[in-house]
Design an enzyme around this catalytic site. Structure first.
Site, PDB file in Angstrom:
ATOM      1  N   THR A  56      34.130  38.988  42.369  1.00 23.50           N
ATOM      2  CA  THR A  56      35.440  38.658  42.925  1.00 23.50           C
ATOM      3  C   THR A  56      35.898  37.343  42.322  1.00 23.50           C
ATOM      4  O   THR A  56      35.141  36.383  42.291  1.00 23.50           O
ATOM      5  CB  THR A  56      35.356  38.542  44.463  1.00 23.50           C
ATOM      6  OG1 THR A  56      34.854  39.762  44.980  1.00 23.50           O
ATOM      7  CG2 THR A  56      36.728  38.253  45.062  1.00 23.50           C
ATOM      8  N   LYS A 131      41.204  43.150  45.985  1.00 23.06           N
ATOM      9  CA  LYS A 131      39.983  42.675  46.645  1.00 23.06           C
ATOM     10  C   LYS A 131      40.274  41.439  47.500  1.00 23.06           C
ATOM     11  O   LYS A 131      39.757  41.310  48.618  1.00 23.06           O
ATOM     12  CB  LYS A 131      38.898  42.351  45.600  1.00 23.06           C
ATOM     13  CG  LYS A 131      37.632  41.724  46.168  1.00 23.06           C
ATOM     14  CD  LYS A 131      36.859  42.673  47.079  1.00 23.06           C
ATOM     15  CE  LYS A 131      35.699  42.020  47.796  1.00 23.06           C
ATOM     16  NZ  LYS A 131      34.558  41.684  47.003  1.00 23.06           N
TER      17      LYS A 131
END
Length: 193
Positions: A56, A131
């Site tokens: 991420t 995300k």
């Protein structure tokens, strides 16, 4: 990996030189840059290789990474995953993908080996943005769950029984089910970041 056929490479350069798909799951974008800027990595990256970032990170930084690879004839997908360690072990992750559709199609069978849901969200950066929005929803749901546990404590309710019954009711959520298991005080700083 003991029961899975695999080849161990002595260096990242050796790995890059033999990979058609270089899937990286590192802590942050700076570590992706560290791999790509390792001496001789770019010279050994074969044209047509797809570099995948499963960590991420920052959507804009991922666009910069993609641009840096384009001149080498390599494609880039930002493909962060959701589901944590338990999802990885069970091969039930969700993978949010940003990048070229052809590269996505090429990598989809690989993603399907560890994900129950794989979705291309748009161009590079859109996987990361999705995300981050998912993480924002997770944190807000987790905050609500924690507040309700505190309220239940003040009302002298049986907390484990309350969490159990609520998890199977209309108030249930992944965040509520994760309390005390996947979501612990030790992992909270990672989730928040």
């Amino acid at each position: 990996m003991a029961d899975v056929p695999h080849t161990v490479h002595a260096t990242v350069v050796d790995l890059v030189a033999t990979s058609d798909i270089l899937a990286l799951c590192l802590r942050d974008d700076s570590e992706i840059w560290d791999v790509l800027n390792t001496p001789e990595v770019r010279e050994h990256l074969r044209p047509g290789t797809v570099v995948v970032n499963h960590g991420t990170g920052d959507p804009g930084e991922n666009v910069k990474i993609a641009e840096s690879l384009r001149g080498l004839g390599a494609s880039y997908l930002d493909a962060p995953v959701s589901g944590g360690g338990p999802g990885a072990k069970a091969r039930t992750l969700t993978t949010f993908v940003g990048g070229d559709e052809g590269a996505f199609e090429r990598c989809s069978p690989v993603f399907a080996t560890f994900s129950t849901r794989v979705s291309r969200m748009g161009p590079v950066g859109s996987g990361q943005m999705t995300k981050l929005l998912n993480n924002a929803m997770t944190m807000s749901s987790l905050k609500n769950a924690v507040d309700l546990v505190r309220l239940a404590q003040l009302l002298y309710l049986d907390i484990p029984a309350g969490l159990d019954v609520t998890s199977d009711s209309s108030g249930g959520s992944a965040s509520l089910r994760a309390l005390g298991t996947v979501s612990t005080p030790e992992i909270a700083p990672h989730l928040r970041a």
